[in-house]
Design an enzyme around this catalytic site. Structure first.
Site, PDB file in Angstrom:
ATOM      1  N   HIS A 223      -7.956  -5.428  -0.210  1.00 13.17           N
ATOM      2  CA  HIS A 223      -6.724  -4.694   0.079  1.00 13.17           C
ATOM      3  C   HIS A 223      -6.179  -5.039   1.454  1.00 13.17           C
ATOM      4  CE1 HIS A 223      -3.798  -1.469  -0.373  1.00 13.17           C
ATOM      5  NE2 HIS A 223      -4.089  -1.071   0.845  1.00 13.17           N
TER       6      HIS A 223
ATOM      7  N   SER B 236       0.832  -1.191   0.000  1.00 12.95           N
ATOM      8  CA  SER B 236       0.000   0.000   0.000  1.00 12.95           C
ATOM      9  C   SER B 236       0.881   1.260   0.000  1.00 12.95           C
ATOM     10  CB  SER B 236      -0.943  -0.053   1.204  1.00 12.95           C
ATOM     11  OG  SER B 236      -2.038   0.804   1.030  1.00 12.95           O
TER      12      SER B 236
ATOM     13  N   ASP C  75      -8.609  -6.127  -4.923  1.00  9.68           N
ATOM     14  CA  ASP C  75      -8.292  -4.834  -4.309  1.00  9.68           C
ATOM     15  C   ASP C  75      -9.063  -3.690  -4.978  1.00  9.68           C
ATOM     16  OD1 ASP C  75      -7.018  -2.622  -3.132  1.00  9.68           O
ATOM     17  OD2 ASP C  75      -5.046  -3.570  -3.209  1.00  9.68           O
TER      18      ASP C  75
END
Lengths: 347, 347
Positions: free
Chosen positions: B323, B140, B294
């Site tokens: 995610h 991320s 995601d």
């Protein structure tokens, strides 16, 4: 601003049907219930050509007229008598914004999709003397009402076309709708629904619009600037000029009422919580229509319900606009929905 | 509460590296910059076995340790010297919450992913004398830092594994992050960042958690109660007990700073805005890893960037956690990520 918005000038011409005091599913009484509606075309002598089309979240009869009705369209007023009915709480029909004190604003009773459909049934039968509908259709919350119609009145609905909606909300859908509601009610100016002027809640309405837009449209619409055809210049110009602008003139209590109705929807309650049993009651020839990219009502969830409806088929439409292709902004969607509805009406 | 959260008791043991006054990309000076980090394993005599792993949004070294490091894992402290570094603004490294007045809270300067990577480069070289990293990886916002490392220091990074993140945010990603930021800053208690006690902003933190959860996890996780294995009883119990609980002890200004850094990320700025030119500078053997479900960083966007990196390959992992599989809550994800990282480290 709110008063000017919910007007004949902007959404007319529309008529109103007065149902008097109306007992809600909750047991509460909605006093002086009025349904606003607009009709197109002429009811045949045998009353066989009537179509009912209820509104979606934050919409009125006007957007349905603009996006779906016209000569040469599937919903052709030269062939059909089309009734566009505004759902309870949308501000043209009875709503927190137009109900006199003391049942106004935060005291307007919570209503259900079932309340809408029972009230609409009275409009159809008492006002027009129609015993059988050639088609009931609707998008999103309109699909919720379509499912409710087909399950509750199986002998009235000859054809049904729920578009981009489900008969029962998924857990995720309810969570998402909670974020929409919270975006409005968390604005201090909302004040538990007791704001003096709806315009004071504009921060909450704008926030609501942005949260709504982030999943209402597809990621591709933003990433490819797919909104350019509408004349906007930047992402922010589009989000402000199209999305915020749509919600800003509306009444916050109305939107919260509608969203709560959306969140609570479950046709399964008509069969003691058994969704499959409820959907099995449908006698209408049903075309269940999904938008492939829809995040609010994913294709997978819609397909699972369609499989439970006896005389039904599934049709899908692809649109970069996602759920909000319903608005009629995508020519490809408009052509496809007309083809599907024409197919259904031809049988 | 905030002070107790950002502590050795909860996130330690960690060390701090003092960089003194640090000039930011913006031209502003961050006075007395401290990076908090934790190390595992032993640096080889030739310093060839060092791995750098920066944190993601709202995370610290502790979650990385818990979810990714251990004997028999790909990141095995018996083989590697692993540095977990806390990004600027996370509350262990310098942040709005731990910087003395007058540069505290709302006056903490905005930082960039580039600032993080330049500071981390000093940690790696000045503190440890490491000239070459066997691997830089992160998920991320950690992927954002990994891309930045590989582009900015191509001769230092031998291998790179950006996971579930992009080198440049898409328009939609930025819109989504704006809704996260707005959920916090719209809380009246936030008061422009000048709240007295972080706990007073709990409504904004809770709202932020719910908006974050609605797209951070998959729809299926909610619809199938996929969180049951963690011991929660209802959807609301899970959202409150897992998501709200994660954000509630954190500092609102810290989160807003991090989210803003996330939103602004663009490695392309290192090549005058030309993302392809920037990514072409990468010399590291790169495994770009995407989570198929995601919503924050869709596979499609990740794949498009991977195609621009010379010595790279794409790997995907499927998880109902979406995610947030990054958190290590999905055994399938954990096994898959280890296999991919082991493959990369073996070459």
């Amino acid at each position: 601003m709110t008063k000017a918005y919910y007007s004949q000038d902007i959404h007319g011409p529309f008529e109103t049907f007065d149902l008097g005091d109306f007992e809600l599913e909750s047991g509460a009484t909605l006093r002086g219930l009025k349904l606003a509606y607009a009709t197109f075309g002429t009811l045949a002598a045998d009353k066989s050509n009537a179509i009912l089309f209820p509104t979606w979240y934050s919409g009125t009869n006007k957007i349905l007229e603009w996006a779906y009705i016209g000569p040469g369209r599937a919903l052709d007023p030269e062939k059909y008598f089309i009734i566009l009915v505004n759902q309870i709480g949308n501000g043209l029909s009875s709503a927190p914004s137009n109900t006199p004190s003391p049942f106004n604003a935060a005291r307007f009773p919570q209503v259900t999709i079932g309340d809408d459909v029972r009230a609409q049934h009275r409009l159809v039968t008492e006002k027009f003397g129609i015993a059988s509908l050639a088609l009931v259709l609707g998008g999103s919350m309109g699909a919720q009402q379509t499912f409710e119609w087909a399950v509750r009145f199986p002998d009235v609905v000859r054809r049904a076309a729920p578009i981009a909606g489900t008969a029962r909300g998924t857990v995720h859908n309810r969570l998402l709708v909670e974020t929409f509601i919270d975006a409005i009610t968390s604005d201090p100016a909302f004040d538990g629904g007791w704001y003096r002027d709806a315009g004071e809640v504009h921060r909450g309405l704008r926030r609501h619009g942005r949260v709504f837009a982030a999943s209402g449209f597809t990621q591709d619409l933003f990433n490819t600037a797919g909104w350019r055809g509408l004349g906007f210049s930047t992402t922010d110009d589009f989000v402000t000029g199209f999305v915020e602008n749509h919600f800003l003139p509306q009444d916050p209590n109305n939107l919260v009422l509608l969203a709560t109705k959306w969140r609570n929807n479950d046709v399964g309650r008509l069969a003691g919580g058994d969704l499959a049993a409820a959907l099995a009651r449908i006698k209408a020839k049903t075309l269940v229509i999904a938008i492939e990219e829809d995040v609010f009502f994913p294709l997978k969830d819609i397909a699972a319900e369609q499989a439970l409806i006896p005389d039904s088929a599934l049709r899908t439409i692809s649109s970069v606009w996602g759920h909000l292709a319903l608005f009629g902004v995508d020519a490809g969607y408009n052509t496809a929905i007309d083809a599907h509805l024409a197919e259904l009406l031809a049988n």
